[in-house]
Design a protein around this motif. Structure first.
Motif, PDB file in Angstrom:
ATOM      1  N   ALA A 134       0.862  -1.179   0.000  1.00  0.00           N
ATOM      2  CA  ALA A 134       0.000   0.000   0.000  1.00  0.00           C
ATOM      3  C   ALA A 134       0.898   1.228   0.000  1.00  0.00           C
ATOM      4  O   ALA A 134       2.106   1.132   0.219  1.00  0.00           O
ATOM      5  CB  ALA A 134      -0.931   0.006   1.214  1.00  0.00           C
ATOM      6  N   HIS A 215       2.638  -2.390   7.493  1.00  0.00           N
ATOM      7  CA  HIS A 215       1.797  -3.003   6.468  1.00  0.00           C
ATOM      8  C   HIS A 215       1.965  -4.516   6.571  1.00  0.00           C
ATOM      9  O   HIS A 215       3.081  -5.026   6.468  1.00  0.00           O
ATOM     10  CB  HIS A 215       2.201  -2.541   5.068  1.00  0.00           C
ATOM     11  N   ASP A 264      -7.098  -4.767   2.301  1.00  0.00           N
ATOM     12  CA  ASP A 264      -7.333  -4.315   0.932  1.00  0.00           C
ATOM     13  C   ASP A 264      -7.562  -5.530   0.034  1.00  0.00           C
ATOM     14  O   ASP A 264      -6.767  -6.474   0.026  1.00  0.00           O
ATOM     15  CB  ASP A 264      -6.142  -3.510   0.427  1.00  0.00           C
ATOM     16  N   LYS A 271      -3.186  -1.998   6.688  1.00  0.00           N
ATOM     17  CA  LYS A 271      -2.323  -0.920   7.197  1.00  0.00           C
ATOM     18  C   LYS A 271      -2.639  -0.738   8.681  1.00  0.00           C
ATOM     19  O   LYS A 271      -3.753  -0.380   9.054  1.00  0.00           O
ATOM     20  CB  LYS A 271      -2.580   0.368   6.425  1.00  0.00           C
TER      21      LYS A 271
END
Length: 328
Positions: A134, A215, A264, A271
């Motif tokens: 990310a 992350h 995601d 995150k």
């Protein structure tokens, strides 16, 4: 008019590193003869290759910016550092026009190629060629390169999965296809827990850090034998790995519950923001994966990326000036 940016403060330098894909920095001094000799070559490269937001050439006066000199452990004049995505990727000591020219022009070519078809945050995040899962948090850079790989110590690790170093591999996870779904891969570049879902990860650093966020990439296996981590207990500045029983009796620096909405869909990455004030001057981080998000027997982690600010590696020694020499 020169396109080279004179760095005026540590915060100014940080802002430049965050705003340009590639940064080339000349550490120089007024009293350094070799610095003056190579200056025209550096200015010519800056004039030819500077591109807003893509390639930025900077100069750091070592007598005026001693904090920056200490941060990057500069011990000889001149020294050229090349940064990609805020991360140092190459260091050139001495007045070496050919070496400097070749290194910078190679980066310029890479930048052009990335513009034509390189990966961006929408397909996994890119930081100087590294896969980050990310985009980096605003105002901070990736500091994963500060992990002391040789000092890693993981408990309850399944030996049939990847080596513990796999989670810090720079490339995109081999099991992630273009649509963010798990795919078959013979390369086991991830880790899994062994006898149950718990993992204990001891991660020491080469220098002190200020950690802002992590992350975590976890790609659920098609067989549903492994699941994503859910509950994490973080411990800072431990001198060695914690045993599982010891961790239960040790107050954590921060407890984290990763929600389903944080993952995601395309990158399979969550995150995780830390309580920044509690993670200042960190020499090590211990991550206790308490449980996973599901009913599988194992927990899986494909990648870990750390973001924040790098601290001092060691005290700055006396600066020396060097000419065409290329070694210590």
């Amino acid at each position: 008019m020169s396109k080279t940016v004179a760095v005026t403060s540590p915060s100014h330098f940080t802002q430049i590193l965050q705003s340009s894909r590639i940064v080339v920095t000349d550490f120089w001094a007024e009293w350094c003869g070799p610095c003056k000799a190579i200056a025209p070559v550096y200015e010519a490269l800056s004039s030819q290759l500077s591109r807003p937001g893509q390639i930025t050439f900077t100069k750091v006066n070592t007598d005026e910016q001693k904090d920056i000199v200490q941060t990057y452990n500069i011990s000889a004049m001149p020294t050229f550092l090349i940064f990609k995505g805020g991360r140092e990727t190459k260091r050139i000591r001495g007045a070496d026009p050919k070496g400097l020219d070749a290194a910078v022009k190679q980066l310029a070519q890479e930048a052009s190629s990335a513009d034509e078809g390189g990966a961006g945050p929408s397909d996994g995040g890119s930081s100087g060629g590294r896969w980050t899962g990310a985009a980096a948090p605003r105002g901070y850079t990736e500091v994963t390169e500060q992990v002391d790989i040789q000092g890693l110590d993981f408990l309850n690790l399944d030996g049939n999965a990847g080596d513990k170093r796999a989670v810090f591999a720079p490339e995109k996870p081999s099991s992630l296809d273009g649509k963010g779904k798990a795919s078959e891969s013979s390369k086991k570049d991830w880790i899994e827990s062994d006898t149950d879902e718990q993992l204990m990860l001891y991660v020491p650093f080469q220098s002190t850090l200020k950690l802002h966020s992590i992350h975590i990439t976890s790609i659920p296996s098609g067989s549903e034998e492994a699941m994503r981590p859910k509950t994490l207990h973080l411990y800072s500045n431990r001198s060695h790995v914690l045993g599982f029983d010891e961790a239960e009796d040790t107050p954590e620096t921060q407890k984290i519950e990763i929600q389903e909405s944080q993952w995601d869909e395309k990158t399979q990455t969550a995150k995780v923001e830390l309580r920044f004030v509690k993670f200042q001057n960190i020499s090590s981080l211990t991550i206790f994966v308490v449980d996973g998000d599901g009913d599988a027997e194992k927990t899986r982690i494909d990648r870990l990326r750390l973001f924040g600010e790098s601290g001092e590696k060691r005290a700055m020694g006396k600066l020396e000036k060097i000419g065409d020499e290329q070694g210590e």
